[in-house]
Design a protein around this motif. Sequence first.
Motif, PDB file in Angstrom:
ATOM      1  N   ALA A  92      25.293  25.343 -26.561  1.00  5.65           N
ATOM      2  CA  ALA A  92      26.292  25.604 -25.910  1.00  5.65           C
ATOM      3  C   ALA A  92      26.881  27.061 -26.599  1.00  5.65           C
ATOM      4  CB  ALA A  92      27.253  24.588 -25.492  1.00  5.65           C
ATOM      5  N   LEU A  93      27.360  26.554 -27.914  1.00  2.42           N
ATOM      6  CA  LEU A  93      27.863  27.490 -28.830  1.00  2.42           C
ATOM      7  C   LEU A  93      27.432  28.985 -28.637  1.00  2.42           C
ATOM      8  CD1 LEU A  93      30.241  28.388 -30.998  1.00  2.42           C
ATOM      9  CD2 LEU A  93      28.282  27.242 -32.697  1.00  2.42           C
ATOM     10  N   SER A  94      25.943  29.064 -28.703  1.00  2.00           N
ATOM     11  CA  SER A  94      25.247  30.105 -28.868  1.00  2.00           C
ATOM     12  C   SER A  94      25.272  30.823 -27.359  1.00  2.00           C
ATOM     13  CB  SER A  94      23.767  30.110 -29.026  1.00  2.00           C
ATOM     14  OG  SER A  94      23.676  29.632 -30.352  1.00  2.00           O
ATOM     15  N   LEU A 133      16.314  33.393 -24.229  1.00  2.00           N
ATOM     16  CA  LEU A 133      15.546  32.771 -25.200  1.00  2.00           C
ATOM     17  C   LEU A 133      16.336  32.514 -26.395  1.00  2.00           C
ATOM     18  CD1 LEU A 133      12.087  34.785 -24.606  1.00  2.00           C
ATOM     19  CD2 LEU A 133      12.634  32.257 -23.994  1.00  2.00           C
ATOM     20  N   ASN A 134      16.829  33.361 -26.740  1.00  2.00           N
ATOM     21  CA  ASN A 134      17.729  33.140 -28.129  1.00  2.00           C
ATOM     22  C   ASN A 134      18.522  32.104 -28.360  1.00  2.00           C
ATOM     23  OD1 ASN A 134      19.764  34.036 -30.250  1.00  2.00           O
ATOM     24  ND2 ASN A 134      18.194  35.252 -31.055  1.00  2.00           N
ATOM     25  N   SER A 135      19.276  31.910 -27.269  1.00  2.00           N
ATOM     26  CA  SER A 135      20.353  30.824 -27.210  1.00  2.00           C
ATOM     27  C   SER A 135      20.015  29.667 -26.601  1.00  2.00           C
ATOM     28  CB  SER A 135      21.569  31.330 -26.356  1.00  2.00           C
ATOM     29  OG  SER A 135      21.378  31.769 -25.131  1.00  2.00           O
ATOM     30  N   GLN A 140      19.389  29.530 -31.300  1.00  2.00           N
ATOM     31  CA  GLN A 140      19.819  30.735 -32.437  1.00  2.00           C
ATOM     32  C   GLN A 140      21.274  31.099 -32.161  1.00  2.00           C
ATOM     33  OE1 GLN A 140      18.824  31.318 -35.471  1.00  2.00           O
ATOM     34  NE2 GLN A 140      16.811  30.258 -35.211  1.00  2.00           N
ATOM     35  N   CYS A 141      21.811  31.773 -32.910  1.00  2.00           N
ATOM     36  CA  CYS A 141      23.404  31.939 -32.726  1.00  2.00           C
ATOM     37  C   CYS A 141      23.316  33.478 -33.032  1.00  2.00           C
ATOM     38  CB  CYS A 141      24.195  31.456 -33.841  1.00  2.00           C
ATOM     39  SG  CYS A 141      23.759  31.646 -35.687  1.00  2.00           S
ATOM     40  N   PHE A 174      29.339  36.222 -40.622  1.00  2.00           N
ATOM     41  CA  PHE A 174      28.533  34.995 -40.065  1.00  2.00           C
ATOM     42  C   PHE A 174      26.864  35.369 -40.118  1.00  2.00           C
ATOM     43  CE2 PHE A 174      31.703  34.177 -37.076  1.00  2.00           C
ATOM     44  CZ  PHE A 174      31.375  32.909 -36.831  1.00  2.00           C
ATOM     45  N   LYS A 175      26.361  36.856 -40.196  1.00  2.00           N
ATOM     46  CA  LYS A 175      24.959  36.946 -40.546  1.00  2.00           C
ATOM     47  C   LYS A 175      24.917  38.081 -41.340  1.00  2.00           C
ATOM     48  CE  LYS A 175      22.005  34.063 -37.960  1.00  2.00           C
ATOM     49  NZ  LYS A 175      20.840  33.576 -38.157  1.00  2.00           N
TER      50      LYS A 175
END
Length: 391
Positions: A92-94, A133-135, A140-141, A174-175
Amino acid sequence: MSKRKAFVNFVKAENIFFMVAVTVLAMAVRLRFFGYISSDYRQFLSGWFELLRQNGGLSAVGINFGDYTPAYYYLLALLTYLPFSGLHLIKALSCAGDVAAAYYVFRIVDRKYGEFWGEIAYAVTLFLPSVILNSAVWAQCDSIYTAALLACICYLMEDRQYLAVTAFSIALAFKLQAVFLAPFLFVLLLKGRIKARCLLIPPLVYVISILPAAVMGRNFWELLTVYFRQSQEYNELTMNLPNLFTWFPADAPESVGRAAVLAAGALVLFTFAYLCAQKFRITDEMLVSLALFYVMLLPYFLPFMHERYWYPADLLSLVFAFYFPEKFYVPVITVMSSVYAYSRFLFGFRFISMKLFSVLMLFNLIWVAIHIIYRIRDGSDWKVMRRGWTD
């Protein structure tokens, strides 16, 4: 109220309704994948979340665990107070990051066209296969830091340089992959679009981001050097990303990787030299083009790249296609390459050679570079239109 004002208000309300409806539908699609458990979730994310939950949420951010910067852990810690499963909360965050990224895509595209096309860009972003797909699948974020990168570009268009560099700094907190946009900002610095004093913002934001974890007990030096340790974790020339190193043997020595990093640095310096030697207007179109070029260039020519490292390119290529509709193939190729790379990792798909996508992405990169050169040589947008260039 005049009829004209009433009509404008109706159109705005209709646009908001459309975006809310699209968001609800996009989240409904994502919910169907919330039960999928990726290997990354099993090996890393689930353990981090449970450690935070069992040790008091925010009071646990001082524990030394994981290899991410503390900024992401703060968000996970806040989620631990909610009575839902870690898997669903992390996803949900992603997904919230997806909405934030789509919002800035909307603002950038809306700036060029006004009504309608910004909303369409928002919808397309939320339904991009690589974004879903990512989230929703991978948990993943990447949408979070990419949303901040898009905010950076949006604020540069609005000539709010301090806010733009702050947005970039948040992405970097973050990244590490946010650094793919750094050469773009450096070009703007050399061109005088960004003031030199803005260079103080990234280290300041990063230090502020790690202070809570340091106060809670983590070693300050270790927090400062998180990214250095991350860069030492992997020695495979490519990890499912279809870039230049898809063509290299899997057992290539580490010295090849080190030499490749130097070569990529030299290539970036060459682009700086070319761009600084040219006189051109830094329009919104040029900002979009340069930003896309660099977030494609670095993952293509750097070794040790993961499947997800073209995520910013996925969204920026979409923006690029809205600005230059005749180049619709750029996001098609970019997103296809990302989706196939994701599918290899998540589902074990192996039905197409990665070398094919490597060639296609090189074509994309070269064509974006040629596009930039054409715009520079024409000198101004009105000349481009008068002479009938494809841009």
